[in-house]
Design a protein around this motif. Structure first.
Motif, PDB file in Angstrom:
ATOM      1  N   ASN A   1      90.895  74.804  70.513  1.00  0.00           N
ATOM      2  CA  ASN A   1      91.600  75.597  71.312  1.00  0.00           C
ATOM      3  C   ASN A   1      90.930  77.045  71.485  1.00  0.00           C
ATOM      4  O   ASN A   1      91.447  77.988  71.919  1.00  0.00           O
ATOM      5  CB  ASN A   1      93.178  75.969  70.986  1.00  0.00           C
ATOM      6  N   GLY A   2      89.569  76.744  71.727  1.00  0.00           N
ATOM      7  CA  GLY A   2      88.918  77.890  72.371  1.00  0.00           C
ATOM      8  C   GLY A   2      88.291  78.584  71.383  1.00  0.00           C
ATOM      9  O   GLY A   2      87.408  79.575  71.848  1.00  0.00           O
ATOM     10  N   GLY A   3      88.481  78.527  70.141  1.00  0.00           N
ATOM     11  CA  GLY A   3      87.582  79.126  69.086  1.00  0.00           C
ATOM     12  C   GLY A   3      88.436  80.230  68.306  1.00  0.00           C
ATOM     13  O   GLY A   3      89.900  80.000  68.267  1.00  0.00           O
ATOM     14  N   TYR A   4      88.024  81.163  67.678  1.00  0.00           N
ATOM     15  CA  TYR A   4      88.676  82.137  66.928  1.00  0.00           C
ATOM     16  C   TYR A   4      89.831  82.676  67.541  1.00  0.00           C
ATOM     17  O   TYR A   4      90.798  82.779  66.764  1.00  0.00           O
ATOM     18  CB  TYR A   4      87.966  83.560  66.172  1.00  0.00           C
ATOM     19  N   TYR A   5      89.618  83.207  68.646  1.00  0.00           N
ATOM     20  CA  TYR A   5      91.074  83.905  69.286  1.00  0.00           C
ATOM     21  C   TYR A   5      91.494  82.754  70.353  1.00  0.00           C
ATOM     22  O   TYR A   5      91.172  82.592  71.294  1.00  0.00           O
ATOM     23  CB  TYR A   5      90.549  84.979  70.261  1.00  0.00           C
ATOM     24  N   HIS A   6      92.185  81.802  69.429  1.00  0.00           N
ATOM     25  CA  HIS A   6      92.361  80.354  70.320  1.00  0.00           C
ATOM     26  C   HIS A   6      93.799  80.398  71.154  1.00  0.00           C
ATOM     27  O   HIS A   6      94.789  81.565  70.818  1.00  0.00           O
ATOM     28  CB  HIS A   6      92.696  79.552  69.072  1.00  0.00           C
ATOM     29  N   ASP A   7      94.172  79.446  71.986  1.00  0.00           N
ATOM     30  CA  ASP A   7      95.185  79.322  72.721  1.00  0.00           C
ATOM     31  C   ASP A   7      96.091  79.145  71.783  1.00  0.00           C
ATOM     32  O   ASP A   7      96.124  78.977  70.474  1.00  0.00           O
ATOM     33  CB  ASP A   7      94.896  78.243  73.882  1.00  0.00           C
ATOM     34  N   VAL A   8      97.448  79.233  72.444  1.00  0.00           N
ATOM     35  CA  VAL A   8      98.701  78.938  71.531  1.00  0.00           C
ATOM     36  C   VAL A   8      98.613  77.598  70.951  1.00  0.00           C
ATOM     37  O   VAL A   8      98.242  76.692  71.677  1.00  0.00           O
ATOM     38  CB  VAL A   8      99.899  78.949  72.343  1.00  0.00           C
ATOM     39  N   PRO A   9      98.936  77.522  69.612  1.00  0.00           N
ATOM     40  CA  PRO A   9      98.936  76.280  68.822  1.00  0.00           C
ATOM     41  C   PRO A   9      99.880  75.150  69.226  1.00  0.00           C
ATOM     42  O   PRO A   9     100.259  74.414  68.226  1.00  0.00           O
ATOM     43  CB  PRO A   9      98.809  76.675  67.548  1.00  0.00           C
ATOM     44  N   ASP A  10     100.272  74.994  70.240  1.00  0.00           N
ATOM     45  CA  ASP A  10     101.249  73.935  70.578  1.00  0.00           C
ATOM     46  C   ASP A  10     100.727  72.428  70.767  1.00  0.00           C
ATOM     47  O   ASP A  10     101.493  71.394  70.692  1.00  0.00           O
ATOM     48  CB  ASP A  10     102.220  74.089  71.811  1.00  0.00           C
ATOM     49  N   LYS A  11      99.358  72.574  70.932  1.00  0.00           N
ATOM     50  CA  LYS A  11      98.599  71.360  70.841  1.00  0.00           C
ATOM     51  C   LYS A  11      97.293  71.735  70.377  1.00  0.00           C
ATOM     52  O   LYS A  11      96.862  72.726  70.223  1.00  0.00           O
ATOM     53  CB  LYS A  11      98.382  70.912  72.427  1.00  0.00           C
ATOM     54  N   ILE A  12      96.326  70.675  69.967  1.00  0.00           N
ATOM     55  CA  ILE A  12      95.145  70.945  69.342  1.00  0.00           C
ATOM     56  C   ILE A  12      94.057  70.122  70.169  1.00  0.00           C
ATOM     57  O   ILE A  12      94.093  69.017  70.411  1.00  0.00           O
ATOM     58  CB  ILE A  12      95.098  70.283  67.859  1.00  0.00           C
ATOM     59  N   THR A  13      93.117  71.011  70.408  1.00  0.00           N
ATOM     60  CA  THR A  13      92.152  70.535  71.279  1.00  0.00           C
ATOM     61  C   THR A  13      90.795  71.058  70.641  1.00  0.00           C
ATOM     62  O   THR A  13      90.649  72.285  70.639  1.00  0.00           O
ATOM     63  CB  THR A  13      92.002  71.167  72.860  1.00  0.00           C
ATOM     64  N   GLY A  14      90.143  69.976  70.118  1.00  0.00           N
ATOM     65  CA  GLY A  14      88.983  70.297  69.517  1.00  0.00           C
ATOM     66  C   GLY A  14      87.699  70.914  70.226  1.00  0.00           C
ATOM     67  O   GLY A  14      87.808  70.811  71.567  1.00  0.00           O
ATOM     68  N   LEU A  15      86.629  71.646  69.584  1.00  0.00           N
ATOM     69  CA  LEU A  15      85.518  72.272  70.292  1.00  0.00           C
ATOM     70  C   LEU A  15      84.693  71.117  70.147  1.00  0.00           C
ATOM     71  O   LEU A  15      83.941  71.089  68.958  1.00  0.00           O
ATOM     72  CB  LEU A  15      85.352  73.515  69.818  1.00  0.00           C
ATOM     73  N   SER A  16      84.209  70.797  71.245  1.00  0.00           N
ATOM     74  CA  SER A  16      82.842  69.616  71.142  1.00  0.00           C
ATOM     75  C   SER A  16      81.472  70.303  70.533  1.00  0.00           C
ATOM     76  O   SER A  16      80.868  69.722  69.872  1.00  0.00           O
ATOM     77  CB  SER A  16      82.603  69.017  72.462  1.00  0.00           C
ATOM     78  N   LYS A  17      81.391  71.569  70.911  1.00  0.00           N
ATOM     79  CA  LYS A  17      80.017  72.212  70.473  1.00  0.00           C
ATOM     80  C   LYS A  17      80.238  72.306  68.772  1.00  0.00           C
ATOM     81  O   LYS A  17      79.182  72.421  68.091  1.00  0.00           O
ATOM     82  CB  LYS A  17      80.130  73.549  71.029  1.00  0.00           C
ATOM     83  N   LEU A  18      81.430  72.133  68.204  1.00  0.00           N
ATOM     84  CA  LEU A  18      81.433  72.365  66.656  1.00  0.00           C
ATOM     85  C   LEU A  18      81.141  71.039  66.195  1.00  0.00           C
ATOM     86  O   LEU A  18      80.873  70.825  65.037  1.00  0.00           O
ATOM     87  CB  LEU A  18      82.693  72.787  66.246  1.00  0.00           C
TER      88      LEU A  18
END
Length: 865
Positions: free
Chosen positions: A530-547
């Protein structure tokens, strides 16, 4: 032309219709999604009130306390009480020790002033805001006992005292100043015709209140002879004090009801403990004043100037305050359990204080000890400890409870004291405050005995479980994955996510440690979705393709688990970053009571010391999610995380931060919020994942598989005499833990670090990135100034190896004793017989016929010793 106008009208009508539909759908969504959401209400705790019976003292074949009668007894303890003063005393039948709620010779204390002598003889102190918005205080001795306004009832295994605090006397006696015509006629009907006429002529229709309200004439209020007759006639008609109070209250006239408070205090015997309850549902407030705090049993077990001993306080890892230490010119120790509620605190931060995570304290005398645990209502508690020579001749420690928060509302947009109106919340928090005073035997002597006693009880209750012995201790690694960084496109600034450590790179770090014989890695991966360390609210999980993908993440977990380690996925539920895209900050954020401001915070500005600054990185600003909406986000996250085959979940804030929501229409106090959090921990545990807590308040311990960033030191308050690892003494052998990151500390001395880890039984902890730490310089994590794992690899392996060589001998064992042999010299004994001697001084020390070199340690004993 007409056709064009008709077409234009149709288009306008369609547009208006669409706008109205959008507005209706939006309003309906807002109503259902925010206003009507009430899942949190399922967490509301309730409690029963035991019905009291007429008090009857018990037969006592062996009276042990002068001036008191036996109220309750079990196989271990006897509860005595003085029904006139409401004081109690506990006799421990195992050793004959007597502990008093109030010092026996309080009224003769040579140091105490008149008011402090009254406090010494009080069981309760009530702090309140009166009708003039001024803070004031009542104590139970002056405002209840002195007026004979204390009633006693018998309970199963104990007693209940009900205090009525306040001067209930009226200048008119029981003659009502205001009474309805209907009520007046009811009582005059019971008088003789002459008496009824006399009474009726002294009342006129009141210009205040409702139309049928009668008021006593001014001449009758001041005429002594008239008042005597009126009191006589009303009493003869069966009019009582209760009728008087009822009529005064029902009149609705402000300020005529005498200010008073009714508070009940319950004592029950339970095994080796005295359980004290203060149910707030039994509190009554009369006269318009509002209780803010209640101090409970200030001087229970207080020690005099001729006694030796100390008080145990939960300051960070734990601290001791010696009796009669002579520190009469410093502030008393005072600390909130779980820290102060962020919505009740000031925004100015003047110190970085360690939090009191355990709701406990203790009193150790030469021949006896008392261990106190706050079992309910602890999130509202403030602990205070003081020594003799300040207000009186006693050393004492007590808790007080915030039953209603008070704050200041700035009027007319102005600032300054003249424009600030003190206001108090409407309702008292509904909670059954409960404290357990446990009386210890010689086997449980000292703070080590208190730790053993507390741990054993938690094991029996199922809060803790013993770990299996292990061949190595854990090595804790915080791995930073994705972070936000400013970039530019066509001159437009935007935030993009950069990879500081990919999943494959994290696996490479793990392999490097494995090659160095460090295999028990507990990895806390931060910034993975959800965007990294300061992530968006965790109602859903969206992985980071860069990782990397979900597959690589799960492979990392498998790699760690194959060598005895774990992978935890970090998530923040309560602190929602300012840049969150799916969060409605106006609807979902907790609010302050005064003015209804939303609870928004940030970094501490070094110039103003306020904790509201972004310091140029807006992602570091955050809102506190209202506990109301916590169930929604946790349940949604739990459903998503179940699809990930990883070890567990790392809770960045859920066990660490506890706060209220003072929104007036949906008020949630801290105790209510605690119950909501507990239910969410149940939800997360049901996923089958292990849970790692970032530090942990007591209520979360039963869910914890690992703890990071626990306090391995104490706040250096002037009132403190010794720092001890009490928290660690309770946890060791039950939950693996570590302190803060070694590579992010202010100082670095490898020998000092190893000695500290050995004394506290803590595992090493580091925060790493694969990329160079300079890449964090222009991000919201620029406080992490030294994270490159390549830079720290050699030191990390060396520290782990040295600590593991010693601590692996006691992995899975409990600490049975911690002793301060001399300044800088400690002795730690474990349940399997191992004994560690630690010398942190600059000179060799000879102890128990052995020499411990400077800045070194000696290991003795073992399972066969």
């Amino acid at each position: 032309m007409v056709k064009k106008m008709s077409l234009l009208k149709k288009i306008v009508l369609v547009i208006v219709t669409v706008i109205v539909l959008i507005a209706l759908i939006s309003g309906l969504y807002s109503l259902i999604h925010f206003k009507l959401y009430d899942k949190y209400k399922e967490s509301k705790a309730s409690y029963d009130i035991e019905e009291g019976k007429k008090f009857k003292e018990l037969a006592d074949s062996d009276p042990m306390v002068d001036g008191m009668v036996l109220a309750a007894e079990n196989e271990v303890l006897k509860l005595y009480t003085n029904t006139e003063t409401a004081a109690v005393a506990i006799v421990d039948k195992r050793n004959g020790t007597i502990t008093y709620s109030n010092p026996v010779d309080a009224e003769f204390d040579p140091l105490a002033s008149k008011i402090n002598k009254s406090l010494l003889q009080s069981q309760l102190v009530v702090e309140f805001i009166n009708t003039s918005h001024v803070a004031a205080t009542y104590n139970s001795y002056d405002q209840a006992v002195a007026f004979s306004q204390v009633e006693i009832e018998s309970l199963a295994d104990g007693i209940r005292y009900t205090y009525t605090l306040g001067d209930l006397s009226s200048p008119t006696g029981i003659v009502p100043t205001y009474i309805t015509s209907e009520r007046l006629e009811k009582f005059t009907a019971k008088m003789s015709e002459e008496d009824a006429k006399f009474v009726t002529m002294r009342y006129v229709e009141s210009s205040e209140g409702s139309g049928d309200l009668m008021e006593l004439i001014e001449a009758a209020k001041t005429g002594a002879s008239t008042l005597r007759k009126l009191n006589k006639y009303f009493e003869g008609a069966g009019y009582t004090q209760e009728d008087f109070e009822s009529d005064m209250t029902d009149s609705g006239i402000e300020g005529i009801v005498p200010m008073s408070f009714v508070v009940a205090l319950e004592y029950r015997l339970s095994g080796d403990s005295l359980v004290v309850n203060l149910p707030t549902s039994l509190i009554k407030e009369n006269g318009g004043s509002k209780i803010s705090n209640i101090q409970l049993l200030r001087y229970f077990g207080a020690a005099g100037t001729d006694e030796n001993g100390y008080m145990l306080v939960p300051n960070g890892s734990g601290s001791l305050i010696y009796f009669n230490n002579g520190k009469t010119n410093v502030q008393d120790y005072a600390q909130y359990i779980y820290g102060i509620d962020p919505l009740a605190s000031e925004n100015v931060v003047v110190e970085n204080a360690l939090t009191a995570r355990l709701p406990v304290f203790g009193i150790q005398r030469e021949n006896s000890g008392i261990f106190v645990s706050i079992e309910n209502g602890e999130s509202l508690a403030l602990l205070t400890a003081s020594i003799s020579g300040k207000l009186n001749s006693y050393n004492y420690i007590y808790s007080q409870y915030s039953l209603r928060n008070t704050s200041k509302l700035s009027m007319f947009g102005s600032t300054g004291s003249e424009a600030d109106l003190p206001i108090a919340e409407d309702e008292i928090y509904d909670v059954d405050i409960q404290m357990r005073y446990s009386f210890l035997t010689d086997d449980e002597d000292g703070y080590s005995g208190m730790a053993n006693y507390f741990r054993d009880r938690l094991l029996q209750e199922g809060t803790l479980e013993l770990l299996e012995e292990s061949s190595s201790i854990p090595m804790y690694l915080d791995i930073i994955g994705g972070v936000k960084r400013y970039d530019y496109f066509l001159g437009i600034q935007y935030l993009k996510t950069e990879a500081m450590t990919t999943f494959d790179q994290a696996a490479e770090i793990a392999d490097t440690f494995n090659d160095a014989s460090v295999s028990n890695l507990v990895m806390n991966y931060q910034g993975w979705f959800n965007g990294g360390y300061y992530h968006d609210v965790p109602d859903k999980i969206t992985g980071l393709s860069k990782l990397g993908g979900k597959k690589e993440f799960e492979e990392l977990s498998s790699l760690l688990e194959s060598t005895g380690g774990k992978l935890y996925a970090d998530v923040a539920f309560e602190k929602v970053t300012y840049i969150s895209k799916r969060y409605n900050y106006l609807r979902e954020t907790a609010r302050y009571y005064a003015g209804g401001r939303i609870a928004s915070f940030g970094q501490v500005n070094p110039a103003t010391l306020t904790n509201l600054s972004s310091l140029f990185y807006i992602e570091t600003l955050y809102d506190l999610l209202s506990p109301k909406f916590l169930p929604r986000y946790v349940s949604d996250f739990a459903k998503e995380i179940e699809n990930y085959d990883i070890t567990g979940i790392s809770l960045r804030d859920l066990g660490d931060t506890l706060y209220s929501d003072k929104k007036r229409t949906e008020f949630i106090d801290r105790e209510y919020a605690k119950q909501i959090v507990l239910d969410q921990l149940d939800t997360l545990q049901e996923t089958g994942k292990q849970l790692l807590f970032n530090d942990c308040n007591f209520y979360g311990l039963s869910y914890a598989d690992d703890l990071i960033n626990v306090a391995t030191s104490a706040n250096t308050y002037y009132s403190i005499d010794e720092e001890i690892p009490f928290y660690e003494m309770v946890m060791h052998g039950c939950i693996n833990y570590c302190g803060t990151s070694i590579n992010l500390s202010d100082t670095f001395d490898q020998d000092d670090i190893v000695l500290h880890l050995i004394e506290y039984g803590a595992s090493p902890h580091f925060t790493f990135t694969y990329a160079d730490s300079s890449e964090l310089k222009y991000t919201g994590l620029n406080r992490y100034y030294s994270t490159s794992y390549q830079t720290w690899m050699e030191d990390a392996v060396a520290i782990y190896s040295k600590a593991n060589e010693v601590l692996t001998k006691v992995a899975g064992c409990t600490i049975t004793e911690h002793e301060i042999l001399a300044e800088g010299v400690k002795k730690i004994t474990y349940s399997n017989g191992y004994v560690f001697y630690i010398n942190t001084t600059e000179n060799p020390v000879t102890i128990d016929q052995m020499t411990i070199e400077a800045n070194s340690y000696v290991v003795e004993g073992g399972s066969n010793d």
